[in-house]
Design a protein around this motif. Structure first.
Motif: not given
Length: 284
Positions: A165-170, A206-215
């Protein structure tokens, strides 16, 4: 200095002759077969460039999928051609795909069209290669965002080896990112309301952090210290969520603004870190 001049001279030659050659040489016995503007769908935006190493190797090759930026409604794969070639020099045994995708507009939502386009190119690859390759998603700005969102949510399986991820909004709800001049477009036209889960806003979806899990896929991030488009606060937020979920990750800062990641020495530093990061993953 001499090596840098030779390298730059080569790329100027390449860009002038790219439309004529089907095989390119990157020096040091590194050769790739290239196919430009392959159509992977019926929309004019659904085209990609494919680079396959000419060298025969035993086993399945991993694939870098390169995704350009441009605020989800602009940009072109040509913006990352030079960087893709630089990466090919460092990763001569990998396949590279530099893709365009359907752009968002006031009448066409970005998501799920753009993530669907990533799925389409992976399906194209599977058919072309006759196997399911490990994927390394690499994008800048909106392309970095799409790389994360696709890797964490839309294609959250073991085929995605890593996200670069290069300068992408998370986190699109971050106060700092709300200063983005096109933020109203992000709120109203980035996500098709029809795909939203119950009680989920377009910004959170649309926020990637919303979908982060241990996997979630291992992630390397790169942010500018004076970026006025995607602020450095995004790096801290992303690192925090990845750490809480015990996801392998690294993040780095460069001196400069949103577009300065691709300037020397920032670009060479990034490629060095990508190489080290992927080797680290392989050992796990």
């Amino acid at each position: 200095m001499k090596k840098s001049l030779v390298f730059i001279t080569f790329f100027i030659f390449f860009l002038l002759t790219a439309c004529k050659e089907s095989k390119i040489s990157l020096g040091h016995n590194v050769y790739f077969n290239k196919e430009e503007n392959i159509h992977y769908g019926n929309n004019p935006d659904q085209v990609m460039d494919l680079y396959i190493p000419d060298k025969k190797l035993i086993g399945e090759r991993e694939v870098f999928i390169i995704i350009h930026g441009g605020g989800w409604r602009g940009g072109n794969k040509s913006q990352l051609t030079f960087f893709t070639l630089s990466m090919m020099q460092r990763f001569p045994d990998h396949i590279f795909m530099n893709m365009n995708y359907r752009l968002a507009s006031a009448t066409q939502y970005g998501i799920p069209n753009q993530t669907d386009d990533i799925t389409k190119v992976t399906e194209f690859l599977k058919e072309r290669l006759s196997y399911s390759p490990k994927l390394i998603l690499l994008g800048n700005s909106a392309g970095g965002h799409l790389s994360m969102l696709y890797g964490y949510y839309f294609h959250a399986d073991k085929e995605v080896k890593a996200v670069i991820n290069i300068v992408g909004p998370a986190d699109l709800s971050d106060t700092g990112f709300k200063n983005y001049e096109e933020y109203s477009f992000v709120e109203k036209h980035l996500v098709d309301p029809k795909i939203l889960p119950t009680a989920t806003s377009p910004v959170n979806f649309a926020s990637p952090i919303h979908w982060i899990t241990s996997a979630s896929a291992s992630t390397l991030s790169y942010y500018g210290t004076t970026d006025r488009v995607v602020p450095l606060s995004q790096k801290k937020i992303l690192d925090s969520i990845l750490s809480k979920n015990n996801v392998i990750h690294e993040s780095y800062e460069f001196k400069g603004g949103h577009l300065d990641w691709d300037k020397r020495p920032n670009n060479t530093f990034l490629i060095d870190k990508i190489e080290t990061f992927l080797k680290h993953i392989d050992k796990k």
